[in-house]
Design a protein around this motif. Structure first.
Motif, PDB file in Angstrom:
ATOM      1  N   ILE A 168     -68.559 -69.388  57.088  1.00  0.00           N
ATOM      2  CA  ILE A 168     -67.578 -69.287  58.166  1.00  0.00           C
ATOM      3  C   ILE A 168     -67.116 -70.682  58.598  1.00  0.00           C
ATOM      4  O   ILE A 168     -67.947 -71.561  58.846  1.00  0.00           O
TER       5      ILE A 168
ATOM      6  N   GLN B 111     -57.191 -63.202  53.127  1.00  0.00           N
ATOM      7  CA  GLN B 111     -58.341 -63.192  54.029  1.00  0.00           C
ATOM      8  C   GLN B 111     -59.685 -63.400  53.329  1.00  0.00           C
ATOM      9  O   GLN B 111     -60.718 -63.471  53.978  1.00  0.00           O
TER      10      GLN B 111
ATOM     11  N   ARG C 110     -66.510 -65.332  52.707  1.00  0.00           N
ATOM     12  CA  ARG C 110     -66.126 -64.872  54.040  1.00  0.00           C
ATOM     13  C   ARG C 110     -64.895 -63.976  53.913  1.00  0.00           C
ATOM     14  O   ARG C 110     -64.105 -64.101  52.972  1.00  0.00           O
ATOM     15  N   TYR C 111     -64.759 -63.104  54.871  1.00  0.00           N
ATOM     16  CA  TYR C 111     -63.612 -62.188  54.895  1.00  0.00           C
ATOM     17  C   TYR C 111     -63.126 -62.050  56.332  1.00  0.00           C
ATOM     18  O   TYR C 111     -63.913 -61.765  57.245  1.00  0.00           O
ATOM     19  N   GLN C 112     -61.842 -62.268  56.531  1.00  0.00           N
ATOM     20  CA  GLN C 112     -61.239 -62.175  57.855  1.00  0.00           C
ATOM     21  C   GLN C 112     -60.498 -60.847  57.990  1.00  0.00           C
ATOM     22  O   GLN C 112     -59.718 -60.481  57.115  1.00  0.00           O
ATOM     23  N   SER C 113     -60.777 -60.165  59.086  1.00  0.00           N
ATOM     24  CA  SER C 113     -60.134 -58.885  59.341  1.00  0.00           C
ATOM     25  C   SER C 113     -59.786 -58.795  60.819  1.00  0.00           C
ATOM     26  O   SER C 113     -60.046 -59.720  61.601  1.00  0.00           O
TER      27      SER C 113
ATOM     28  N   THR D   9     -64.450 -62.366  61.673  1.00  0.00           N
ATOM     29  CA  THR D   9     -64.749 -63.022  60.408  1.00  0.00           C
ATOM     30  C   THR D   9     -66.178 -62.702  59.991  1.00  0.00           C
ATOM     31  O   THR D   9     -67.120 -62.905  60.768  1.00  0.00           O
ATOM     32  N   SER D  10     -66.321 -62.206  58.771  1.00  0.00           N
ATOM     33  CA  SER D  10     -67.642 -61.881  58.230  1.00  0.00           C
ATOM     34  C   SER D  10     -68.010 -62.882  57.147  1.00  0.00           C
ATOM     35  O   SER D  10     -67.167 -63.271  56.333  1.00  0.00           O
TER      36      SER D  10
ATOM     37  N   HIS E 276     -71.482 -62.423  61.309  1.00  0.00           N
ATOM     38  CA  HIS E 276     -70.164 -61.977  61.750  1.00  0.00           C
ATOM     39  C   HIS E 276     -69.809 -62.698  63.049  1.00  0.00           C
ATOM     40  O   HIS E 276     -70.666 -62.892  63.917  1.00  0.00           O
TER      41      HIS E 276
ATOM     42  N   ARG F  68     -71.196 -64.737  67.763  1.00  0.00           N
ATOM     43  CA  ARG F  68     -71.541 -64.838  66.341  1.00  0.00           C
ATOM     44  C   ARG F  68     -73.009 -64.502  66.179  1.00  0.00           C
ATOM     45  O   ARG F  68     -73.862 -65.007  66.916  1.00  0.00           O
TER      46      ARG F  68
END
Length: 618
Positions: A38, A273, A315-318, A322-323, A353, A364
């Motif tokens: 992150i 993302q 990481r993945y942003q949604s 952010t995960s 997350h 977080r």
């Protein structure tokens, strides 16, 4: 010096010389702390982090990274001599085994001993910035980040450049470094690369303290397209030094020779993302240690350790935040004439997350689960909560669990001065922190309280003796329970316009206090814990004269838990630092204080060095 001037003359036909811009005149809020998964802007982090910028590195009166870190609040640097030939890094009362060192996120873990984590192959002039994360970082980096972590960050410039530095000083000190960048345009992208080399040597400040240090570091990176990047690092350092008083005062003719090799390869994929980074690295360390320098047959240890690792971080942003996810596998092994032939395997899984809510809050949380073939599964949860009061003020708190397994030296090392303890168990800690940050109009301030409850803390002890030097052997053992708590305060102010010829640029002041409820029997000596810092006061003033002269004055007051306090004053003056040709001069321990930082090494009194700096940019 003649060789350096010859090199610069040959390159003038390739490089057009011009004044550099100070690349670090940037707000810290713009600095992004990546933490491998992150990414968070510095001013949005919910923990105590210090950033040492390129400008700080250039203007600090220091010849090594260890010496630069010594001016960082909350960091305890315990050197055995000048210019950091061997220096141990502790954070918030933690020992050198409890601090994780990284280069661009890659761990410098050494299974033999934490004394080797500062065998950094990067010349000081090639470091762009240093990120010091205080407090438990096991949730982010794994078990070695027990009390904190230090990440060295380098960059790959898109323009060709050459920096040459040469210096000399007291104790027969001499050194030179060359840092070069030469990007190459390829049909499928721009290949960026840097090559850095350095050499430092001295006759030593007292008996049997001479040293030679050589570093070579290469880094390359290729942006294949907007989504794919490949990056590689190769580094080598060798250090030969007289080790009088490093580990014991019974053998003043100790000597050590260390060679460390590092290689890594990484691939990064980023699309919208999603971010995925895969990397592999290998670190090898060779260590030859003699109790009598010129009598290897009397007692010599030969150690060779290998660390091989593979990591995947993502990481993945949604819309939900952010995960971050990650997995790592690492194998550590050592072949040693003293410690034996041993190895261990690690498997780690990360998950975390981060969300922002109610406009001004962010939260977080995550966990790092690690499997050790010796100790089974262990889990390190952690969480951070931040509240942005306004654009200038931030309140935060965090919690984390941390863990450290004994090094092979802790478990198995024996010689005439040390006795092994294979029954040691891992250290464990629960840490809590609450802090406040303020930043506005050139003023930055921070106030932090921390508490770390430790179980099974490992330290080396020996019983007292009426004989000098003490003939009793050092033995590691677990301390049942210890609580470290303290307060960290710091303020920094960047001044605006002042007089035309003399400008006060910046003033800093910090105070750190650490308390530990650790008791010892009368006369019993502690090698690490009881020599941790109790009071640390650091002040600094940066000035500029007539546009060409810069002066940085640093003052430190240090008091350890079981040693006498001491005061140090250091000064550096630069002339035309950012121009094509510049000069600098440094003075350390101007007050000529009598002090010891680590082991039994009497540190030098007042000493000086000076040098030249050449900047060429195409």
């Amino acid at each position: 010096m003649k060789k350096c001037l010859l090199i610069s003359a040959l390159t003038l036909s390739i490089f057009s010389a011009k004044a550099n811009q100070d690349s670090v005149t940037v707000e810290l809020g713009e600095v992004v702390i990546s933490e491998n998964r992150i990414e968070i802007p510095f001013n949005k982090t919910s923990r105590n982090i210090s950033i040492i910028s390129r400008k700080d590195i250039e203007t600090t009166p220091a010849r090594s990274l260890q010496e630069v870190l010594a001016f960082t609040p909350g960091v305890d640097v315990r050197q055995r001599g000048v210019t950091g030939v061997q220096g141990d890094i502790g954070i918030r009362g933690g020992g050198f085994e409890q601090t994780l060192m990284l280069i661009n996120g890659i761990k410098m873990t050494d299974p033999q001993t934490g004394h080797h984590i500062m065998n950094i192959p990067i010349p000081l002039q090639a470091i762009q910035r240093v990120e010091v994360m205080k407090g438990p970082a096991s949730r982010i980096f794994g078990q070695n980040a027990y009390a904190g972590a230090v990440n060295i960050v380098t960059t790959l410039p898109e323009t060709a450049s050459l920096n040459i530095q040469n210096y000399g000083g007291d104790f027969g000190m001499k050194g030179a470094s060359i840092v070069s960048s030469l990007p190459v345009k390829l049909p499928f992208g721009l290949y960026k690369q840097t090559l850095s080399v350095s050499h430092d040597a001295s006759n030593g400040h007292w008996y049997n303290s001479d040293y030679k240090v050589n570093n070579v570091f290469y880094e390359g990176g290729l942006d294949i397209n907007d989504q794919h990047e490949i990056r590689t690092m190769i580094g080598y350092t060798e250090r030969d030094f007289g080790a009088n008083g490093f580990y014991t005062n019974s053998f003043p003719d100790q000597w050590e020779s260390i060679q460390t090799f590092l290689a890594s390869l990484s691939h990064t994929f980023e699309k919208k993302q999603l971010y995925i980074q895969t990397r592999a690295y290998w670190r090898k360390n060779d260590d030859e240690f003699r109790l009598r320098r010129n009598e290897p047959a009397f007692f010599t240890n030969l150690h060779t350790s290998h660390t091989t690792a593979l990591e995947i971080n993502s990481r993945y942003q949604s819309q939900f935040g952010t995960s971050g996810f990650g997995v790592e596998g690492r194998n550590e092994k050592i072949n040693s004439t003293n410690l034996g032939n041993r190895q261990r395997t690690f498997l780690g899984v990360f998950a975390e997350h981060r969300i922002e809510f109610w406009e001004d809050f962010d939260f977080r949380a995550g966990v790092y689960s690690n499997y050790y073939d010796e100790y089974g599964w262990k889990h390190f949860p952690g969480a951070e909560l931040g509240y942005q009061i306004n654009n200038s003020s931030r309140l935060y708190t965090n919690y984390g669990a941390s863990y450290r397994i004994p090094s092979f030296t802790d478990l198995y090392y024996q010689d005439p001065s040390n006795l092994a303890n294979p029954n040691l168990v891992p250290e464990e800690a629960q840490s809590f922190e609450i802090g406040y940050k303020f930043q506005k109009n050139g003023l930055r301030a921070e106030l932090v309280y921390f508490n770390r409850y430790s179980k099974n803390l490992i330290d080396w002890y020996r019983e007292p003796s009426t004989v000098s030097p003490n003939p009793n052997r050092w033995t590691p053992r677990n301390i049942s329970e210890v609580t470290f708590q303290g307060i960290e305060t710091g303020i920094q102010y960047a001044f605006g316009a002042s007089s035309k010829n003399i400008k006060l640029k910046e003033a800093t002041l910090s105070y750190n206090f650490i308390d530990a409820n650790l008791m010892q029997n009368s006369g019993v000596e502690s090698r690490n814990t009881l020599s941790a810092l109790r009071h640390q006061l650091i002040g600094g003033i940066k000035t500029e004269w007539f546009n060409d002269f810069e002066m940085n004055v640093k003052a430190r007051y240090l008091e350890r838990m079981a040693l006498d306090p001491y005061f140090l004053l250091d000064v550096r003056v630069d002339y035309k630092r950012l121009k094509t040709f510049g000069l600098f001069a440094e003075a350390s321990n101007v007050t000529n204080s009598d002090y010891i930082e680590a082991g039994f090494v009497q540190m030098p009194g007042r000493w000086f060095r000076a040098g030249i700096n050449l900047n060429l940019v195409r």
